[in-house]
Enzyme design. Structure first.
Site, PDB file in Angstrom:
ATOM      1  N   HIS A 158       0.802  -1.226   0.000  1.00  0.00           N
ATOM      2  CA  HIS A 158       0.000   0.000   0.000  1.00  0.00           C
ATOM      3  C   HIS A 158       0.832   1.273   0.000  1.00  0.00           C
ATOM      4  O   HIS A 158       0.292   2.373   0.121  1.00  0.00           O
ATOM      5  CB  HIS A 158      -0.932  -0.008   1.226  1.00  0.00           C
ATOM      6  CG  HIS A 158      -2.234   0.676   0.994  1.00  0.00           C
ATOM      7  ND1 HIS A 158      -2.604   1.825   1.661  1.00  0.00           N
ATOM      8  CD2 HIS A 158      -3.262   0.379   0.165  1.00  0.00           C
ATOM      9  CE1 HIS A 158      -3.809   2.209   1.264  1.00  0.00           C
ATOM     10  NE2 HIS A 158      -4.223   1.353   0.354  1.00  0.00           N
ATOM     11  N   LYS A 160       3.034   4.486  -1.305  1.00  0.00           N
ATOM     12  CA  LYS A 160       2.892   5.423  -2.424  1.00  0.00           C
ATOM     13  C   LYS A 160       4.086   6.378  -2.389  1.00  0.00           C
ATOM     14  O   LYS A 160       3.974   7.497  -1.884  1.00  0.00           O
ATOM     15  CB  LYS A 160       1.578   6.188  -2.318  1.00  0.00           C
ATOM     16  CG  LYS A 160       0.344   5.306  -2.158  1.00  0.00           C
ATOM     17  CD  LYS A 160      -0.855   6.122  -1.699  1.00  0.00           C
ATOM     18  CE  LYS A 160      -2.044   5.233  -1.390  1.00  0.00           C
ATOM     19  NZ  LYS A 160      -1.825   4.395  -0.181  1.00  0.00           N
ATOM     20  N   ASP A 165      16.886   9.490  -8.362  1.00  0.00           N
ATOM     21  CA  ASP A 165      18.348   9.574  -8.255  1.00  0.00           C
ATOM     22  C   ASP A 165      18.853   9.364  -6.827  1.00  0.00           C
ATOM     23  O   ASP A 165      19.911   9.888  -6.449  1.00  0.00           O
ATOM     24  CB  ASP A 165      18.857  10.917  -8.795  1.00  0.00           C
ATOM     25  CG  ASP A 165      18.727  11.015 -10.311  1.00  0.00           C
ATOM     26  OD1 ASP A 165      18.649   9.956 -10.969  1.00  0.00           O
ATOM     27  OD2 ASP A 165      18.699  12.148 -10.828  1.00  0.00           O
TER      28      ASP A 165
END
Length: 237
Positions: A158, A160, A165
């Site tokens: 779940h 996000k 870089d």
């Protein structure tokens, strides 16, 4: 005697002036370096985002240069939006991009990730196993483009967040779906700070190792509650 004292005093004065000149030169160099150093990135985006044209950001560089002399024929409004700002940060990647996303169905963000892969950026994606199979998911497109994707075997992946870089963190409540971007009240924090990037990068590496396909065992039993949650995710809720 006076001549010796005067000469000694002159030598000390010269040494003092020389030392002062070196100190001023060092200070000038330090100030010049600080002047030329850009401030670390720190930005907050709120959604829903107005619908705007993003073709200029996502076009192939050669095609974009050829079309620069003519206006975009797209009928969508042109200008900045939360989505275009998110795309700019994402497309700033030059070496690597780590994505850890529960839901990924936004075509513009999918195109951006694929474009980075074509540019030679190392892209790795971790996602939720059930959501990636839903209609509209970008995961299949990424895999066909040759991008490495790993997924969970049980529970929900779940998270996000994205890491650009290994120094720029993009995280928040936003699922990368068109529904969430255009309709939901969501937030995204973009920060260039090792104190935050380092633990997220460590979490990604831990999950990447855990989700090695050699560890998968199939099949899994169905779960009604999980199915209902996936339907809500598909709606962008």
């Amino acid at each position: 005697a006076r001549w010796a004292m005067w000469r000694e005093g002159g030598a000390r004065g010269a040494a003092l002036l020389f030392g002062l000149a070196l100190a001023l030169e060092a200070l000038a160099r330090l100030l010049w370096r600080r002047r030329g150093r850009r401030a670390p990135v720190s930005e907050v985006l709120f959604f829903p985002s107005p619908v705007t044209c993003t073709e200029a950001l996502l076009a192939d560089p050669l095609a974009a240069a050829a079309a620069s002399s003519s206006p975009c024929p797209c009928l969508l409004p042109h200008g900045e939006s939360a989505l275009s700002r998110l795309l700019r940060r994402l497309l700033s990647a030059r070496r690597s991009l780590e994505l850890c996303l529960f839901a990924f169905s936004c075509p513009q963000l999918g195109r951006a990730v694929t474009l980075l892969h074509r540019r030679g950026v190392r892209v790795r994606v971790v996602t939720d196993s059930d959501y990636m199979a839903l209609t509209g998911s970008q995961i299949g497109h990424l895999r066909r483009a040759g991008i490495q994707v790993r997924h969970d075997e049980r529970g929900y992946m779940h998270h996000k967040f994205a890491i650009v870089d290994q120094k720029l963190l993009i995280t928040g409540s936003l699922n990368w779906t068109t529904q969430a971007i255009q309709n939901n009240r969501e937030n995204v924090l973009i920060v260039e700070d090792a104190a935050y990037v380092t633990p997220f990068l460590a979490e990604f590496e831990r999950i990447w190792k855990e989700y090695n396909p050699t560890h998968y065992t199939f099949p899994r039993s169905s779960n009604k509650k999980r199915t209902e949650h996936l339907f809500r995710a598909w709606r962008g809720l």
